[in-house]
Every structure is written in structure tokens, then in C-alpha cells.
Design an enzyme around this catalytic site. Sequence first.
Site, mmCIF file in Angstrom:
data_model
loop_
_atom_site.group_PDB
_atom_site.id
_atom_site.type_symbol
_atom_site.label_atom_id
_atom_site.label_comp_id
_atom_site.label_asym_id
_atom_site.label_seq_id
_atom_site.Cartn_x
_atom_site.Cartn_y
_atom_site.Cartn_z
ATOM 1 N N GLY A 11 116.287 55.891 28.557
ATOM 2 C CA GLY A 11 116.100 54.655 27.776
ATOM 3 C C GLY A 11 115.669 53.511 28.671
ATOM 4 N N GLU A 42 125.936 57.467 44.404
ATOM 5 C CA GLU A 42 127.224 57.074 43.835
ATOM 6 C C GLU A 42 127.245 55.572 43.526
ATOM 7 O OE1 GLU A 42 131.981 57.649 44.691
ATOM 8 O OE2 GLU A 42 130.563 57.891 46.342
ATOM 9 N N ASP A 71 120.972 48.064 37.612
ATOM 10 C CA ASP A 71 122.348 48.292 37.183
ATOM 11 C C ASP A 71 122.638 47.307 36.071
ATOM 12 O OD1 ASP A 71 124.639 50.106 37.812
ATOM 13 O OD2 ASP A 71 125.677 48.182 37.687
ATOM 14 N N GLY A 163 122.363 53.495 24.391
ATOM 15 C CA GLY A 163 123.636 52.915 24.807
ATOM 16 C C GLY A 163 124.337 52.158 23.681
ATOM 17 N N ASP A 165 123.271 49.560 22.060
ATOM 18 C CA ASP A 165 122.361 48.785 21.200
ATOM 19 C C ASP A 165 122.795 48.727 19.729
ATOM 20 O OD1 ASP A 165 120.664 47.874 23.167
ATOM 21 O OD2 ASP A 165 119.227 49.513 22.962
ATOM 22 N N LYS A 185 112.606 44.122 21.794
ATOM 23 C CA LYS A 185 113.812 44.083 22.639
ATOM 24 C C LYS A 185 113.453 43.573 24.039
ATOM 25 C CE LYS A 185 117.395 46.941 24.740
ATOM 26 N NZ LYS A 185 117.880 48.289 25.053
ATOM 27 N N HIS A 190 118.271 41.465 28.463
ATOM 28 C CA HIS A 190 118.729 41.278 29.833
ATOM 29 C C HIS A 190 117.740 41.896 30.825
ATOM 30 C CE1 HIS A 190 119.904 45.038 28.133
ATOM 31 N NE2 HIS A 190 120.593 45.486 29.154
HETATM 32 P P1 ITT Z 1 121.151 54.840 36.208
HETATM 33 O O1 ITT Z 1 122.358 54.385 37.002
HETATM 34 O O2 ITT Z 1 120.649 56.171 36.668
HETATM 35 O O3 ITT Z 1 120.074 53.803 36.133
HETATM 36 P P2 ITT Z 1 123.001 54.654 33.981
HETATM 37 O O4 ITT Z 1 122.865 54.773 32.499
HETATM 38 O O5 ITT Z 1 124.142 55.393 34.628
HETATM 39 O O6 ITT Z 1 121.608 55.080 34.673
HETATM 40 P P3 ITT Z 1 124.202 52.120 34.667
HETATM 41 O O7 ITT Z 1 125.204 52.680 35.581
HETATM 42 O O8 ITT Z 1 123.496 50.849 35.038
HETATM 43 O O9 ITT Z 1 123.021 53.131 34.354
HETATM 44 O O10 ITT Z 1 124.912 51.935 33.263
HETATM 45 C C1 ITT Z 1 124.318 51.185 32.299
HETATM 46 C C2 ITT Z 1 124.984 51.485 30.962
HETATM 47 O O11 ITT Z 1 125.128 50.235 30.264
HETATM 48 C C3 ITT Z 1 124.085 52.353 30.107
HETATM 49 O O12 ITT Z 1 124.370 53.725 30.295
HETATM 50 C C4 ITT Z 1 124.415 51.844 28.709
HETATM 51 O O13 ITT Z 1 125.602 52.442 28.247
HETATM 52 C C5 ITT Z 1 124.677 50.367 28.941
HETATM 53 N N1 ITT Z 1 123.433 49.589 28.796
HETATM 54 C C6 ITT Z 1 122.704 48.997 29.793
HETATM 55 N N2 ITT Z 1 121.598 48.430 29.298
HETATM 56 C C7 ITT Z 1 121.617 48.668 27.973
HETATM 57 C C8 ITT Z 1 120.742 48.371 26.923
HETATM 58 O O14 ITT Z 1 119.585 47.757 27.137
HETATM 59 N N3 ITT Z 1 121.083 48.756 25.694
HETATM 60 C C9 ITT Z 1 122.226 49.412 25.465
HETATM 61 N N4 ITT Z 1 123.104 49.768 26.395
HETATM 62 C C10 ITT Z 1 122.805 49.394 27.647
#
Ligand code: ITT
Length: 214
Positions: A11, A42, A71, A163, A165, A185, A190
Site C-alpha cells: 500500500g 528490525e 515509517d 491499514g 484507512d 488521499k 501524512h
Molecule cells: P515497512 O516498514 O516495510 O515500510 P510497515 O507496514 O511495517 O512496512 P510501518 O512499520 O511504518 O510499516 O507501519 C506502518 C503501519 O501504520 C502500517 O502497517 C499501517 O497499519 C499504518 N499506516 C501507516 N500509514 C497508513 C496509511 O496511509 N493508511 C492506513 N494505515 C497506515
Amino acid sequence: MKILVATTNPGKLEELSEMLGDMPATIEWLSLRDFPDVGEVEEDGTTFAENARKKALGYAKATGLWTIADDSGLVIDALGGDPGVYSARYAADECDSRDRKAIDVANYKKALRLLADVPDAKRTARFKCCLCLANGDGNILLETDGAVEGVINHSPVGDNGFGYDPIFYIPALGKTAAQLENHEKNKISHRGNAIQQFKPLLQSLLNSPEYKDI
Ligand code: ITT
């Protein structure tokens, strides 16, 4: 010039790729799909900025490429800032699926459950995003961040995005983030906010004498 967009989240990758698409054609964008054997970095930092740095530096060192990492997460006021940096694995104790959609649903259901008795006025929240660009020598080249304010809905609405959303309602638009098309979006999110700051900085870096011939 090759630049790696280092995320395991499809996503995020879709949104980042769309927003970086208007950068000069001299940049060849790669993703982690081009490096199937690279291990996962990690994320044990306590802030979004710290984790973005860890991921950018880790994947840049592993591949030798300039690397962008994101992140991000959801900060809910009534939950003391949770899920925050734990957004991706918030419901890990109650969902052992490896399927991303199932994980997303378990995560937002947990947040909805914990907020069940919280009135509308106290359901304020924001998505936050930190972006970091690092090189293979272990240097941080750029960092930006962005946020978008919203309110946690009482139930999930919409099928787009990923996520949290479906539960993130944006009062100014009268919709959840999952009711927006990607391009809508990206204008207010963000991540969109962080990328809009990031692109001109990257462009200046690429034009600077130090990096012009890279
Ligand atoms: P990478 O670390 O590999 O980039 P990840 O999904 O593990 O992938 P993060 O640790 O940054 O990434 O976690 C971000 C989480 O926050 C993501 O899995 C969603 O659950 C939520 N999130 C972040 N941005 C979002 C968005 O635009 N819309 C909805 N949920 C979001």
C-alpha cells in the site's frame, strides 16, 4: 541514478511510486521486489523518525543504493498515542495470520474495541509519516515528515487504501481515508505531505555539485 524505495508494505509502495512518478526520468526507482534476498531491517526505535532512519540506513547498507524509507502510523489521543510506532503489529497478540489484509482488519478492530466507550469529541487522531533518505556509506541525506488530522469512526467504511484507512474519518472531506482514491488521499495524507517536502529537497541534492555526476 538508482534509488531504492524500501518498504515491504504494498500500500505504501503504491502511494510512494505514484507520488514520485513525476521526478526526472534520470532516476530509476527500484523496490525491495528487486532485492528478494535482502533481509528485513528490525524496527525497534521508539519514534517514527528513528525507525525511518534505521530502515533507510539498513537497506542502503545492504544494497549500496540511495534508499528512501517510510515509517508511519496512527496516533490516537484517547489511547495515549497508541498504536503509534506499533501500528503495523498492534494486534499481533490476537492475530497470527501472515495475510496483510487480515492483519490490517485485526489492528483496526482492536482500536475500535478499545475506543468503544469513547465519545465522538474525544476520538481525535492523526496519521504521521517520517521519510528518510540514506546512502550506502551510512549517511543520512534527507529527512521530512508529515501528518493528517482525523477522527476515529465507530465502524470501518470504504474499500480503498490499506491499514487503518477504513476507520480514519477526515471531517474536512466527510469521508474516511478508505473512501478516497489514491490521488485524493495523496493530496492530503501524512505521506503526501512528507513527499511534497521531500521531492524539491531531493531535486536540489541531485543538482548539487557533490552529487551531480552520481
Ligand atoms: P515497512 O516498514 O516495510 O515500510 P510497515 O507496514 O511495517 O512496512 P510501518 O512499520 O511504518 O510499516 O507501519 C506502518 C503501519 O501504520 C502500517 O502497517 C499501517 O497499519 C499504518 N499506516 C501507516 N500509514 C497508513 C496509511 O496511509 N493508511 C492506513 N494505515 C497506515
